[in-house]
Design an enzyme around this catalytic site. Structure first.
Site, PDB file in Angstrom:
ATOM      1  N   ASP A 246       0.897  -1.663  -0.503  1.00 46.90           N
ATOM      2  CA  ASP A 246       0.097  -0.215  -0.165  1.00 46.90           C
ATOM      3  C   ASP A 246       1.192   0.871   0.202  1.00 46.90           C
ATOM      4  OD1 ASP A 246      -3.067   1.245   0.772  1.00 46.90           O
ATOM      5  OD2 ASP A 246      -1.711   1.555   2.019  1.00 46.90           O
ATOM      6  N   GLU A 316       0.885  -0.647  -5.129  1.00 53.31           N
ATOM      7  CA  GLU A 316       0.319   0.404  -5.027  1.00 53.31           C
ATOM      8  C   GLU A 316       0.906   1.382  -5.038  1.00 53.31           C
ATOM      9  OE1 GLU A 316      -3.323   3.201  -3.344  1.00 53.31           O
ATOM     10  OE2 GLU A 316      -2.113   2.410  -2.596  1.00 53.31           O
TER      11      GLU A 316
END
Ligand SMILES: *[C@@H]1O[C@H](CO)[C@@H](O)[C@H](O)[C@H]1NC(C)=O
Ligand SMILES: *[C@@H]1O[C@H](CO)[C@@H](O)[C@H](O)[C@H]1NC(C)=O
Ligand SMILES: *[C@@H]1O[C@H](CO)[C@@H](O)[C@H](O)[C@H]1NC(C)=O
Ligand SMILES: *[C@@H]1O[C@H](CO)[C@@H](O)[C@H](O)[C@H]1NC(C)=O
Ligand SMILES: *[C@@H]1O[C@H](CO)[C@@H](O)[C@H](O)[C@H]1NC(C)=O
Ligand SMILES: *[C@@H]1O[C@H](CO)[C@@H](O)[C@H](O)[C@H]1NC(C)=O
Ligand SMILES: CC(=O)N[C@H]1CO[C@H](CO)[C@@H](O)[C@@H]1O
Ligand SMILES: [Ca+2]
Ligand SMILES: [Ca+2]
Length: 604
Positions: A246, A316
């Protein structure tokens, strides 16, 4: 039984061509029938390339204990659904121990499960059930920050031993007239307001790129790398098949701590406290990010080498396509198997076919050779695809997403055509909305796309037996739900399942992808053709991106034969000439507003 529809199509298809028509029962088998020696030499795709990755947002997937929030036992009870869809991997948004200020993206123990979701034993059970069903498990992993309730943070606040510089601490720039400390610089957090929060105990500011309850870990400190890598190792030992890492661009900060300049391309109406108002040259996408991720990849590769099963690393990074390519790394220093391709999130209901073509093609213009692409049309941070593309174009969105030459990601509910639900200020829980107040929350809150999943038409859509679910359900669950869409003659879910079946074809593995635009700006096409040397099925997607009916003439498009067979079509198609399994003349393909089709032919 599953292949009945396909069988009918292929029968019709073969009848119309010069090949002899042997019997077969599936797309897979069709390919086997026409496979050649040449094909056998080709390397098959690996699981992480072949699969559609299904994103489970655990709070909203299935509640097993009636507290109104989804949990691990809930996911276990629905594993069959993944099998029915045909997805071979799921990615679960964070289920680690967390005070849930950012709904799990604020982690207070990187190696434990939050009691709201269950226990480590529940996790082991889930992992086992998925394995039995040949479904890979990808964990969301959040390296940039911890929760402020993580014991490391408390120890850091108290300058305890090695923990003293686990976080990014900075003295105030000075003190104002009231004696209040002044922030070190103008860095503005992703969720609005300063990136700095004063800590009375330590008499210093700490950095938080997200909310103040998410203090950034200090990656200038090697010990922090070791802690985080140890946590990823913990999950690898627990049997996970990879990570979706993330918010990686936020990991490092420039140590000059200079003010960030205003973003000259930003929204002119953006306020001074908004993230989008700045050009984040000192806090975003610093080159050292790749050094850290390369170490993480090396760890994954140790596990891959031990048994030959790839542990996949997806990252991401909300940055432009060009710098994103750096996240692939190089042959000498591989990093991610792929960074997420967010380009299709650029769709709007006003987009024309040229825009869609640009969004689809952009990745391949820059992707270095030898790499594998990815694509998605939604996630828990954005408006749903039915908003971005328009409700009538959800099948088109899924067609482009699933048939794209890369690993496709589906955010839960996109297969049903779930829609954003308006959430009142009182019901708003997302910090991105709460932090900007009642006037601006609708613009920033991510709650509308996070409402509970629709299983059936019973109370709370079968999601929960609670009187109040953590977010309210969308009212349309009575019609848009798994049960109803499975029963209906045509539905978004049925279109979606048929799309996934195509991923088993040889063209999927070895085919090219080309795009075109027809009728000015209204019709978008994407061809997935098999190489000349391999006689297998080829197919293409046609999307009427516009609101007006049109007739597409494909006679000028290279490679498209005079006739093709309708493989699948969008729900609510007005024209009877395009029944699934029927043959259409490609010089006049009728397309109603927002209609879309997948057509197939044998390559020659
Ligand atoms: C984190 O969770 C693990 C369980 O995996 C536990 O053993 C450990 O004590 C926890 N750490 C802290 C600091 O609470
Ligand atoms: C935080 O650290 C202090 C000093 O070491 C300790 O006394 C206190 O109990 C800790 N608080 C928590 C919540 O762990
Ligand atoms: C951030 O820095 C820029 C450039 O120095 C300055 O123009 C701007 O006013 C600053 N913003 C804030 C919120 O301090
Ligand atoms: C940090 O910023 C300074 C000043 O702009 C620049 O010279 C330096 O290259 C930057 N360092 C990194 C790692 O980006
Ligand atoms: C749900 O509401 C009903 C009616 O108000 C009440 O009788 C019941 O106890 C409630 N159940 C729970 C789990 O709160
Ligand atoms: C689309 O193109 C075809 C063939 O050129 C033409 O017959 C048709 O009228 C066009 N439709 C629109 C809406 O432009
Ligand atoms: C798409 C995505 O996963 N976004 C997450 C990025 O990281 C922040 C902070 O951890 C989360 O709030 C987002 O949901
Ligand atoms: Ca629950
Ligand atoms: Ca950081």
């Amino acid at each position: 039984m599953k292949f009945i529809g396909v069988l009918a199509i292929c029968a019709a298809f073969l009848a119309s061509c010069t090949f002899s028509a042997p019997s077969f029962s599936s797309i897979k088998q069709l390919n086997t029938l026409y496979s050649t020696e040449k094909q056998a030499e080709l390397e098959p795709l690996d699981w992480w390339q072949r699969t559609v990755v299904y994103q489970v947002y655990p709070r909203s997937f299935q509640d097993s204990d009636g507290d109104g929030t989804g949990d691990i036992q809930g996911i276990i009870s629905r594993v069959n659904y993944f099998v029915e869809l045909g997805v071979e991997a799921i990615w679960i948004s964070p289920i680690y121990e967390s005070p849930m200020v950012d709904f799990g993206y604020d982690i207070s123990n990187f190696t434990n499960i939050d009691p709201l979701f269950g226990t480590l034993d529940d996790f082991k059970e889930l992992s086992g059930v998925l394995r039995e069903n040949n479904i890979k498990l990808i964990m969301d992993f959040v390296p940039n920050h911890s929760s402020d309730l993580h014991p490391w943070f408390n120890a850091s606040v108290h300058r305890e031993g090695k923990y003293a510089d686990y976080y990014v601490w900075k003295d105030p720039k000075g003190f104002d007239e009231q004696g209040k400390p002044i922030v070190p610089n103008n860095w503005t957090s992703v969720f609005a307001g300063s990136m700095w929060e004063w800590n009375e105990q330590r008499q210093q500011f700490y950095l938080h790129q997200f909310v103040k309850e998410q203090p950034d870990l200090n990656y200038e400190n090697r010990q922090v790398w070791n802690e985080i890598l140890a946590a990823t190792k913990f999950w690898l030992d627990m049997g996970v098949d990879g990570f979706r890492v993330d918010a990686v661009p936020h990991i490092f900060e420039n140590q000059t701590f200079l003010d960030e300049p205003f973003n000259p391309w930003g929204n002119p109406d953006a306020k001074e406290d908004e993230y989008g108002s700045y050009d984040h040259i000192y806090t975003n996408n610093l080159p050292q990010v790749l050094d850290f991720l390369a170490e993480m990849r090396m760890l994954l590769d140790v596990y891959t080498a031990s048994d030959g099963v790839v542990r996949c690393m997806m990252v991401e990074a909300a940055v432009d396509t060009v710098p994103l390519m750096g996240y692939y790394g190089t042959e000498q220093r591989p990093i991610a198997h792929f960074p997420f391709n967010f380009n299709l999130l650029g769709m709007t209901p006003e987009s024309v076919a040229d825009d869609l073509k640009w969004l689809v093609d952009r990745w391949f213009e820059y992707m270095p050779e030898g790499n594998w692409a990815s694509v998605l049309i939604g996630n828990h941070d954005n408006r749903r695809a039915s908003t971005k593309w328009s409700v009538g174009a959800i099948d088109a969105a899924n067609m482009v997403n699933i048939l794209f030459k890369g690993t496709s990601v589906t955010y839960q509910g996109e297969e049903l055509g779930m829609e954003d639900r308006w959430i009142s200020w009182e019901d708003t829980v997302d910090p991105a909305g709460c932090n900007v107040g009642p006037d601006r929350y609708e613009q920033f809150s991510r709650d509308p796309a996070r409402t509970p999943f629709h299983w059936d038409d019973s109370r709370n859509a079968g999601f929960s037996t609670a009187n109040k679910t953590w977010l309210p359900l969308h009212e349309n669950y009575l019609v848009k739900n798994v049960m109803a869409e499975n029963a209906a003659e045509e539905s978004h879910l049925k279109v979606y399942k048929s799309l996934i079946e195509l991923r088993a074809t040889n063209v999927w593995k070895y085919g090219s992808q080309t795009t075109f635009v027809l009728n000015g700006t209204s019709v978008f096409g994407m061809i997935r053709a098999a190489p000349q040397s391999v006689d297998v099925v080829s197919f293409y997607v046609l999307v009427n991106v516009g609101e007006a009916s049109t007739v597409a003439d494909l006679s000028g498009i290279e490679g498209i034969p005079e006739a093709s067979i309708v493989y699948t079509r969008s729900v609510g198609f007005e024209n009877g000439d395009t029944m699934i399994g029927s043959e259409v003349r490609t010089n006049a393909v009728p397309l109603g507003p927002r209609n879309s089709l997948v057509l197939m032919y044998l390559s020659s």
